[in-house]
Design an enzyme around this catalytic site. Structure first.
Site, PDB file in Angstrom:
ATOM      1  N   ASN A   8     -44.317  88.075  27.230  1.00 56.85           N
ATOM      2  CA  ASN A   8     -43.733  89.343  26.792  1.00 56.85           C
ATOM      3  C   ASN A   8     -44.023  89.469  25.300  1.00 56.85           C
ATOM      4  OD1 ASN A   8     -42.204  91.546  26.135  1.00 56.85           O
ATOM      5  ND2 ASN A   8     -40.212  90.534  26.443  1.00 56.85           N
ATOM      6  N   LYS A  10     -43.631  91.997  23.416  1.00 57.57           N
ATOM      7  CA  LYS A  10     -42.743  92.933  22.697  1.00 57.57           C
ATOM      8  C   LYS A  10     -43.590  93.855  21.819  1.00 57.57           C
ATOM      9  CE  LYS A  10     -39.212  89.494  23.220  1.00 57.57           C
ATOM     10  NZ  LYS A  10     -37.936  88.934  22.821  1.00 57.57           N
ATOM     11  N   HIS A  93     -35.277  94.657  30.293  1.00 59.46           N
ATOM     12  CA  HIS A  93     -35.177  93.565  29.319  1.00 59.46           C
ATOM     13  C   HIS A  93     -33.918  93.777  28.478  1.00 59.46           C
ATOM     14  CE1 HIS A  93     -35.985  91.089  25.808  1.00 59.46           C
ATOM     15  NE2 HIS A  93     -36.771  90.382  26.594  1.00 59.46           N
ATOM     16  N   GLU A  95     -33.405  93.697  25.476  1.00 57.38           N
ATOM     17  CA  GLU A  95     -33.596  94.577  24.309  1.00 57.38           C
ATOM     18  C   GLU A  95     -33.606  96.046  24.734  1.00 57.38           C
ATOM     19  OE1 GLU A  95     -37.077  92.523  22.869  1.00 57.38           O
ATOM     20  OE2 GLU A  95     -35.789  90.790  22.509  1.00 57.38           O
ATOM     21  N   GLU A 163     -32.692  85.792  31.989  1.00 60.29           N
ATOM     22  CA  GLU A 163     -32.794  85.506  30.562  1.00 60.29           C
ATOM     23  C   GLU A 163     -31.420  85.598  29.917  1.00 60.29           C
ATOM     24  OE1 GLU A 163     -37.010  86.447  28.931  1.00 60.29           O
ATOM     25  OE2 GLU A 163     -35.903  88.322  29.033  1.00 60.29           O
ATOM     26  N   GLY A 169     -35.138  84.489  21.690  1.00 61.10           N
ATOM     27  CA  GLY A 169     -35.582  84.548  20.300  1.00 61.10           C
ATOM     28  C   GLY A 169     -34.715  83.767  19.334  1.00 61.10           C
ATOM     29  N   SER A 205     -36.409  81.369  24.719  1.00 60.46           N
ATOM     30  CA  SER A 205     -36.846  80.240  23.888  1.00 60.46           C
ATOM     31  C   SER A 205     -37.631  79.169  24.657  1.00 60.46           C
ATOM     32  CB  SER A 205     -35.648  79.623  23.151  1.00 60.46           C
ATOM     33  OG  SER A 205     -35.077  80.571  22.264  1.00 60.46           O
TER      34      SER A 205
HETATM   35  P1  PGA Z   1     -38.306  84.314  23.566  1.00 58.94           P
HETATM   36  O1  PGA Z   1     -38.199  85.750  24.310  1.00 58.94           O
HETATM   37  O2  PGA Z   1     -39.215  83.452  24.396  1.00 58.94           O
HETATM   38  O3  PGA Z   1     -38.896  84.632  22.208  1.00 58.94           O
HETATM   39  O4  PGA Z   1     -36.925  83.770  23.481  1.00 58.94           O
HETATM   40  C1  PGA Z   1     -38.106  85.835  25.693  1.00 58.94           C
HETATM   41  C2  PGA Z   1     -37.985  87.280  26.103  1.00 58.94           C
HETATM   42  O5  PGA Z   1     -37.381  88.068  25.367  1.00 58.94           O
HETATM   43  O6  PGA Z   1     -38.501  87.687  27.158  1.00 58.94           O
END
Ligand code: PGA
Length: 243
Positions: A8, A10, A93, A95, A163, A169, A205
């Protein structure tokens, strides 16, 4: 079930950077019995389309609207992603939920449209830290799945990404026990809703150094990787974690 390793990106990488990444990735990547998927920013859809054609590597968009066209300024058409050769759409997601105020009902409509176009939706679910601490893990996942999958066609392809919001993140990866418990719960909720087995990916992460342990956790059918998917080598190390 084939493991799925999904990136992903982003809001990172312009078309040129995306094409460069794919060129390098393809030169080092060794096909194996798993599926790699890139969720690219929609501005890199053409770059993915051109770079990944006939590579066996799949790609898709990080979001779409619940209609294929019309007066919907700023939205992405899943139909066009499909026309460009994309096979997946990431939906819901955290976000999208927290920053863009998407709710389960809208996600359900998008999911229905994506499936009707012959693309595969990957629906993201997961609890915030406050929800986990309040003992609401099951309640939250049950709501997200019950409403989010309410319009799904059970005969069509579909994937789920669990998630935990607090692990995205943050560098704070969920423990193997937490991942195992949550994945067991998600698989049982999916069954309760009448679906046959669906792939349930873990995200939050994931890095080269924890991938091996996490992929051997029962119920983990792959990863959705944010930060560590932006560099060719670190994502390759994750896609190689089964070796
Ligand atoms: P990350 O993000 O691996 O940077 O924690 C995962 C995601 O948001 O899909």
């Amino acid at each position: 079930m084939k493991k799925i390793f999904a990136a992903n990106w982003k809001l990172h990488k312009n078309p040129k950077e995306s094409a460069q990444f794919f060129l390098e990735f393809k030169s080092l990547y060794k096909k194996d019995d798993h599926q790699v998927v890139f969720f690219v920013p929609s501005t890199s859809a053409s770059a993915a389309s051109e770079s990944l054609v006939e590579s066996g590597i799949q790609w898709g968009a990080q979001n779409c609207y619940s209609e294929v066209k019309g007066a919907f300024t700023g939205e992405t058409s899943a139909q066009v992603i499909g026309e460009l050769g994309g096979q997946w759409i990431l939906l819901g997601h955290s976000e999208r939920r927290s920053i863009f105020a998407e709710n389960d009902e809208l996600i359900a409509k998008k999911l229905q449209l994506v499936q009707s176009l012959g693309l595969t939706p990957m629906i993201c679910i997961g609890e915030t830290l406050a929800e986990r601490d309040a003992g609401n893990l099951q309640k939250v996942l049950e709501r997200q799945l019950t409403i989010g999958l309410s319009l799904a066609d059970k005969s069509k392809k579909l994937a789920v990404a669990y998630e935990p919001v607090w692990a995205i993140g943050t560098g704070r990866v969920a423990s193997v026990l937490q991942v195992a418990e949550a994945h067991q719960l998600v698989h049982s909720l999916i069954q309760k809703l009448g679906f046959t087995t669906l792939p349930v990916l873990y995200g939050g992460s994931v890095k080269a150094d924890n991938a091996k342990e996490l992929i051997s956790t029962p119920g983990v059918d792959g990863f959705l990787v944010g930060g560590a998917s932006l560099e060719v080598k670190s994502f390759l190390a994750i896609t190689d974690c089964l070796k």
